[in-house]
Design a protein around this motif. Structure first.
Motif, PDB file in Angstrom:
ATOM      1  N   ASP A 211       2.857  -6.061  54.326  1.00 33.08           N
ATOM      2  CA  ASP A 211       3.994  -6.602  53.587  1.00 33.08           C
ATOM      3  C   ASP A 211       3.891  -8.105  53.356  1.00 33.08           C
ATOM      4  N   ARG A 212       2.879  -8.745  53.935  1.00 36.14           N
ATOM      5  CA  ARG A 212       2.651 -10.173  53.685  1.00 36.14           C
ATOM      6  C   ARG A 212       1.328 -10.423  52.962  1.00 36.14           C
ATOM      7  N   LEU A 230       4.858  -7.754  43.203  1.00 29.67           N
ATOM      8  CA  LEU A 230       3.551  -8.126  43.753  1.00 29.67           C
ATOM      9  C   LEU A 230       3.477  -7.763  45.235  1.00 29.67           C
ATOM     10  N   ARG A 231       4.546  -8.008  45.961  1.00 25.78           N
ATOM     11  CA  ARG A 231       4.569  -7.648  47.380  1.00 25.78           C
ATOM     12  C   ARG A 231       4.342  -6.154  47.559  1.00 25.78           C
ATOM     13  N   ALA A 232       5.031  -5.352  46.738  1.00 23.11           N
ATOM     14  CA  ALA A 232       4.901  -3.898  46.839  1.00 23.11           C
ATOM     15  C   ALA A 232       3.496  -3.432  46.478  1.00 23.11           C
ATOM     16  N   ALA A 233       2.930  -3.999  45.407  1.00 18.26           N
ATOM     17  CA  ALA A 233       1.596  -3.590  44.968  1.00 18.26           C
ATOM     18  C   ALA A 233       0.537  -3.994  45.989  1.00 18.26           C
ATOM     19  N   ALA A 235       0.985  -4.549  49.233  1.00 19.72           N
ATOM     20  CA  ALA A 235       1.158  -3.753  50.452  1.00 19.72           C
ATOM     21  C   ALA A 235       0.584  -2.351  50.253  1.00 19.72           C
ATOM     22  N   TRP A 236       0.832  -1.779  49.063  1.00 15.39           N
ATOM     23  CA  TRP A 236       0.250  -0.463  48.767  1.00 15.39           C
ATOM     24  C   TRP A 236      -1.276  -0.539  48.830  1.00 15.39           C
ATOM     25  N   ARG A 237      -1.874  -1.576  48.215  1.00 15.79           N
ATOM     26  CA  ARG A 237      -3.333  -1.688  48.209  1.00 15.79           C
ATOM     27  C   ARG A 237      -3.875  -1.780  49.634  1.00 15.79           C
ATOM     28  N   GLU A 238      -3.221  -2.563  50.487  1.00 20.52           N
ATOM     29  CA  GLU A 238      -3.710  -2.727  51.860  1.00 20.52           C
ATOM     30  C   GLU A 238      -3.718  -1.396  52.591  1.00 20.52           C
TER      31      GLU A 238
END
Length: 398
Positions: A211-212, A230-233, A235-238
């Motif tokens: 989330d960071r 951007l935070r959501a995208a 975090a999803w990628r990670e």
């Protein structure tokens, strides 16, 4: 068996033992737990995966060097975990972060206590991020053979030359550790290194908070809705990269994430139009997950969106004052024989110039004594800089 006393170890050029069974590893670790310190290194592969694949572990006591084949069938690494957790044995690394991350993943614990010779060398005046090769030349009097630096350590069998190369990473490290430790003791700087080791002992140093993850992309906008997407995208990628076990950039590149956050796609067709996103990706499980993350972020209320980066209050830093602080930093680094980067970063100098007394490492502990106090005096007009011969001189302002 009594614990051996620390001293100058003997380096040998004989072929090291290769450990492939749990029994042999347990016996090795029992012997090494009688040592005051053990030098440690790893060989791993990460080019095609998110998680590092541990291939080889190099270990050396004062008179023994061994290599552990982490890929050997049936090998249980638990005895190694017990050695790394033994509080009576110092674990010595060079540039420890990647090695420690691997052991944290394997054993859910950071090796303790640990000593990083790269950090110690910075404290001892060897410059910023001094390499192992440099320390081998300076402190061990040897030249490293780089022939196997880019070996595929997952391929078996390992050649004799590979094993000798890998052993060198811990063999010479013994002499480097003893030399640095003794030097820091003489100069009363062992406590300085201890402060730096505290960061390396913290498991959070090695863990990425999905989330960071967006913060590393350094978006140049104050639009909170964009930042939420951007935070959501990110975090999803990670999480998806972890699940599939592929490098995050191979899954989705940074510039693609920024475009997804800017456009907020709502359908497979819209997602497939983003640069770097194929139609197959958009239609598959990964694409479905990314679209779901974007949709959830769009539904968030304003109060749950990330805060935009806050502008610093007051006028911007004076470039002239920043330049003076850089000169002071160089002078203090030279005076105390410590790497400038360890005292303060460029960003720290900008904040020192712009803010009255910001909360920075440079203004705490030993750094304040070496540099921070003088920086505040320079800002306050109580200190001036001059030249004496070929060196910068600090002059108390009358």
């Amino acid at each position: 068996m009594s614990r051996r006393q620390p001293g100058a170890p003997e380096d040998t050029a004989s072929a090291p033992a290769l450990i492939t069974t749990t029994e042999a590893l347990a016996a090795l670790c029992d012997r090494l737990r009688q040592e005051p310190f053990v030098t440690v290194d790893t060989e791993f592969m990460r080019e095609r995966t998110y998680w590092p694949e541990l291939c080889l572990v190099q270990l050396a006591g004062q008179s023994e060097v061994a290599l552990v084949d982490a890929l050997a069938e049936g090998l249980d690494l638990a005895p190694l975990g017990a050695l790394l957790a033994d509080p009576n044995v110092v674990k010595v690394f060079h540039a420890a972060r990647q090695d420690v991350e691997i052991f944290l993943l394997k054993f859910d614990a950071v090796p303790t206590p640990l000593f990083d010779t790269q950090v110690a060398a910075m404290v001892a005046g060897f410059g910023d991020q001094v390499s192992y090769d440099q320390l081998c030349r300076s402190l061990a009097g040897v030249q490293i053979d780089k022939a196997h630096r880019f070996s595929d350590w997952s391929a078996r069998p390992l050649s004799a030359s590979q094993l000798l190369y890998a052993a060198g990473d811990v063999t010479h490290l013994r002499r480097i550790y003893v030399a640095l430790r003794d030097r820091l003791v003489r100069e009363g700087r062992l406590d300085w290194v201890a402060e730096e080791m505290a960061v390396l002992h913290d498991p959070n140093t090695y863990r990425t908070d999905p989330d960071r993850a967006w913060e590393k992309l350094r978006p140049r906008t104050n639009n909170r809705r964009f930042l939420g997407l951007l935070r959501a995208a990110a975090a999803w990628r990670e999480r998806e990269a972890q699940r599939i076990n592929i490098p995050r950039q191979r899954l989705v590149k940074d510039e693609t994430l920024l475009e997804v956050a800017a456009t907020g796609p709502e359908s497979v067709a819209e997602l497939a139009r983003a640069r770097g996103i194929s139609e197959g990706f958009a239609k598959g499980r990964s694409g479905t997950g990314l679209l779901a993350a974007v949709k959830a972020a769009k539904a968030l209320p304003e109060t749950e969106l990330p805060e935009a980066p806050k502008d610093r209050t007051g006028p911007p830093a004076s470039p002239a004052l920043v330049a003076l602080l850089k000169v002071l930093l160089a002078a203090k680094s030279e005076e105390h024989h410590v790497a400038p980067k360890l005292l303060a970063s460029s960003e720290d100098l900008d904040r020192l110039a712009a803010e009255a007394e910001p909360d920075l490492p440079a203004l705490h502990g030993w750094r304040r004594h070496v540099f921070g106090e003088a920086a505040l005096e320079l800002k306050g007009g109580r200190l001036a800089l001059g030249v004496e011969g070929r060196r910068v001189k600090l002059i108390a302002a009358g």
